[in-house]
Design an enzyme around this catalytic site. Structure first.
Site, PDB file in Angstrom:
ATOM      1  N   LEU A  61       0.834  -1.204   0.000  1.00 32.17           N
ATOM      2  CA  LEU A  61       0.000   0.000   0.000  1.00 32.17           C
ATOM      3  C   LEU A  61       0.863   1.246   0.000  1.00 32.17           C
ATOM      4  O   LEU A  61       1.952   1.253   0.580  1.00 32.17           O
ATOM      5  CB  LEU A  61      -0.874   0.030   1.253  1.00 32.17           C
ATOM      6  CG  LEU A  61      -2.043  -0.945   1.298  1.00 32.17           C
ATOM      7  CD1 LEU A  61      -2.778  -0.796   2.616  1.00 32.17           C
ATOM      8  CD2 LEU A  61      -3.005  -0.669   0.151  1.00 32.17           C
ATOM      9  N   CYS A  62       0.352   2.296  -0.610  1.00 32.93           N
ATOM     10  CA  CYS A  62       1.060   3.560  -0.599  1.00 32.93           C
ATOM     11  C   CYS A  62       1.282   3.992   0.844  1.00 32.93           C
ATOM     12  O   CYS A  62       0.400   3.788   1.662  1.00 32.93           O
ATOM     13  CB  CYS A  62       0.277   4.617  -1.352  1.00 32.93           C
ATOM     14  SG  CYS A  62       0.475   4.421  -3.139  1.00 32.93           S
ATOM     15  N   PRO A  63       2.416   4.538   1.190  1.00 32.13           N
ATOM     16  CA  PRO A  63       3.434   4.997   0.235  1.00 32.13           C
ATOM     17  C   PRO A  63       4.518   3.985  -0.113  1.00 32.13           C
ATOM     18  O   PRO A  63       5.524   4.374  -0.695  1.00 32.13           O
ATOM     19  CB  PRO A  63       4.052   6.175   0.983  1.00 32.13           C
ATOM     20  CG  PRO A  63       4.028   5.730   2.407  1.00 32.13           C
ATOM     21  CD  PRO A  63       2.756   4.940   2.563  1.00 32.13           C
ATOM     22  N   HIS A 123      -4.757   6.425   0.858  1.00 27.71           N
ATOM     23  CA  HIS A 123      -4.881   5.171   0.097  1.00 27.71           C
ATOM     24  C   HIS A 123      -5.372   4.022   0.949  1.00 27.71           C
ATOM     25  O   HIS A 123      -6.041   3.132   0.481  1.00 27.71           O
ATOM     26  CB  HIS A 123      -3.537   4.807  -0.516  1.00 27.71           C
ATOM     27  CG  HIS A 123      -3.011   5.941  -1.286  1.00 27.71           C
ATOM     28  ND1 HIS A 123      -1.706   6.199  -1.433  1.00 27.71           N
ATOM     29  CD2 HIS A 123      -3.665   6.928  -1.908  1.00 27.71           C
ATOM     30  CE1 HIS A 123      -1.568   7.286  -2.134  1.00 27.71           C
ATOM     31  NE2 HIS A 123      -2.741   7.755  -2.432  1.00 27.71           N
TER      32      HIS A 123
END
Lengths: 75, 347
Positions: A12-14, B45
Site C-alpha cells: 500500500l502507498c506509500p 490510500h
C-alpha cells in the site's frame, strides 16, 4: 541507458513510492524503470514523486487492478 | 552571492509543516523535505481500499505539500526501527497507544542523521508550543532537543518567538523577527497564514496523521499483543488492523471480515498467509482467520462469516474453509443470528 523492472504489488502507498524512490536512487539519468503496483493510489503518488524530484513518467497503464507506471530517471 | 543555508523540513502532510517550510523558503533558505513512513501513517490510500471513501482525492499529503512548496521530498521507510518506539516507549503512551514524545525524539534523531549525511545545516518542524498534549508541551520541547541530540539546530518557525533563539537565528541564517509566535490549540492563525500564502485544500486530519492516536485502532493493537502473549508486530499485522471487521469469538482465534469489494480485494492478497472462509452459496465477504481452528471452531467461524453475507437470512449457507496448508472443507451451516454475536467479540 538501461531498463529495469520493479514489483511493488500488494503493498500500500506509500510503499510503492518508497520502493520506486530507492530503486531510482540506484539508477542513472536516462534509465527507465517499470513499476507494477496494485494500489491505485500509486497512479497519483508516483507521478507526484517524479514531478517533485525531476523524473518523468513516460507511460501508465491500468487493467484488472494492476497499475504499471514507467519512469525515466532525470538528471 | 553566498550559498544559501540548507534546512531539512519534517513534512507530515499537514498544514503546520507546510507553513513552517514555506516561512523558511520565503527567507531564502534551501529547503528539502523528509517524511517518515512508520506503517501507522494515516494515508488516503489505506482509506481508499474502502469504496465509500473513493470520492476523496487519492493523494499522499506529504507529496502534495512538497509539490505546493516546490521542494524535493525524501520518504524514509522506518518501519523496522520504529517498532522499538511503539513497543518500548521510554516516556510512555498518550491517551491511546500513541508514544508521541518518543516518536518525536526518534524522528528528530533520524532527521539529524539525514541532515549530517546530506550536508544540511539545520532542521525545521511545524511544531507549535502547546498544540498537542504530549509531544508539543512547552516543558517537553527541551526533552526532544536533549534526547535527540539535535541541540540548537532544531528551529520551529511557527512558534520560534516563544522559545530561546536557536543557532540559525543567532548566526543570522534566518531572521528571527520574521518567525512567528504561535501557541496553543487555536488553529485560526495557521488558517489565516495558509490563506495569505494561497494554500487551499490542505489536509487537516482530526486525529493527526497516526493511527496510534485512534482509540479503536489502538484497541486492536492491544488485542493482537494479548492474543500473541508478546508485544511484537510485522507490517502486515498493522496494515490488517486498518482493514475489515475484527471479531474474536475465542482467545485463540480472530476473524477479519471484509466489509466490501475493495477490502475483499485487499484481503485476497493474504490468502497464502491465513486460513480463509469464503461464502460459496451467496455473495459474501472473504474472511481471514488468524489462529488455529478446531473443526468446531471452523463451524462457529463459518456461521459468523455467513452472518455478513447476503445469505444471512437463509437457512443454510455454504462456506469453504481453507486451512493454511491448503486443505479445503465445505461447511453447510446456518448463519449466526446477530443476537448471538457477542458485543465483546468485536475488537
Amino acid at each position: 541507458m538501461s531498463s529495469y523492472k520493479l514489483d511493488a504489488r500488494n503493498s500500500l502507498c506509500p510503499m510503492p513510492v518508497i520502493k520506486t524512490q530507492n530503486k531510482v536512487n540506484e539508477l542513472h539519468p536516462g534509465d527507465t524503470l517499470e513499476v507494477t503496483c496494485t494500489d491505485p493510489g500509486a497512479l497519483n503518488d508516483i507521478p507526484a514523486w517524479c514531478r517533485i524530484n525531476g523524473h518523468e513518467v513516460i507511460d501508465t497503464k491500468e487493467s484488472d487492478g494492476v497499475v504499471v507506471i514507467v519512469v525515466r530517471v532525470g538528471s | 552571492m553566498s550559498t544559501p543555508r540548507k534546512a531539512v523540513a519534517l513534512i507530515s502532510g499537514g498544514l503546520d509543516s507546510l507553513l513552517a517550510a514555506k516561512l523558511m523558503i520565503e527567507q531564502g533558505i534551501h529547503v528539502e523535505g523528509i517524511n517518515f513512513y512508520t506503517g501507522f501513517c494515516v494515508e488516503g490510500h489505506t482509506h481508499a481500499i474502502r469504496k465509500k471513501d473513493k470520492k476523496k482525492p487519492k493523494r499522499n499529503n506529504a507529496l502534495w505539500s512538497a509539490e505546493q512548496l516546490g521542494i524535493k521530498l525524501h520518504i524514509l521507510d522506518i518501519i523496522e526501527e520504529y517498532k522499538d518506539v511503539v513497543i518500548n516507549p521510554r516516556h510512555g503512551y498518550g491517551a491511546n497507544m500513541n508514544p508521541c514524545l518518543d516518536c518525536k525524539i526518534f524522528m528528530i534523531s533520524k532527521a539529524k542523521q539525514w541532515m549530517e549525511e546530506n550536508g544540511f545545516d539545520f532542521i525545521i518542524t511545524g511544531e507549535v508550543v502547546g498544540q498537542r498534549p504530549m509531544s508539543q508541551r512547552k516543558d517537553l520541547l527541551p526533552v526532544v532537543v536533549r534526547e535527540s541530540g539535535i541541540d540548537d539546530l532544531l528551529l520551529r518557525p511557527l512558534c520560534a518567538q516563544n522559545l530561546a533563539p536557536t543557532l540559525p537565528e543567532r548566526e543570522g541564517w534566518v531572521d528571527r523577527d520574521k518567525l512567528l509566535g504561535f501557541s496553543g490549540r487555536n488553529r485560526k492563525p495557521q488558517m489565516a497564514l495558509a490563506k495569505q500564502f494561497g494554500f487551499e485544500d490542505y489536509a487537516s486530519p482530526a486525529g493527526g496523521c497516526c493511527f496510534l492516536t485512534d482509540e479503536h485502532y489502538s484497541r486492536k493493537l492491544v488485542d493482537l499483543w494479548q492474543a500473541r502473549n508478546k508485544k511484537e508486530y510485522e507490517l502486515d499485522d498493522i496494515m490488517l488492523l486498518k482493514v475489515g471487521r475484527h471479531i474474536r469469538p475465542a482467545p485463540h482465534y480472530k476473524l477479519i471480515v471484509s466489509r466490501e469489494d475493495g477490502e475483499n480485494k485487499f484481503l485476497n492478497g493474504y490468502r497464502k498467509q491465513f486460513a480463509t472462509l469464503e461464502i460459496k452459496s451467496h455473495n459474501g465477504p472473504l474472511t481471514l482467520v488468524d489462529g488455529e481452528l478446531s473443526d468446531e471452531d471452523a463451524k462457529q467461524a463459518a456461521r459468523i462469516a455467513a452472518r455478513f453475507s447476503q445469505g444471512r437470512e437463509a437457512e443454510t449457507v455454504s462456506v469453504k474453509f481453507t486451512r493454511l496448508n491448503g486443505e479445503e472443507t465445505m461447511l453447510d451451516i446456518a448463519p449466526m443470528p446477530a443476537s448471538e454475536i457477542k458485543k465483546e467479540w468485536h475488537v
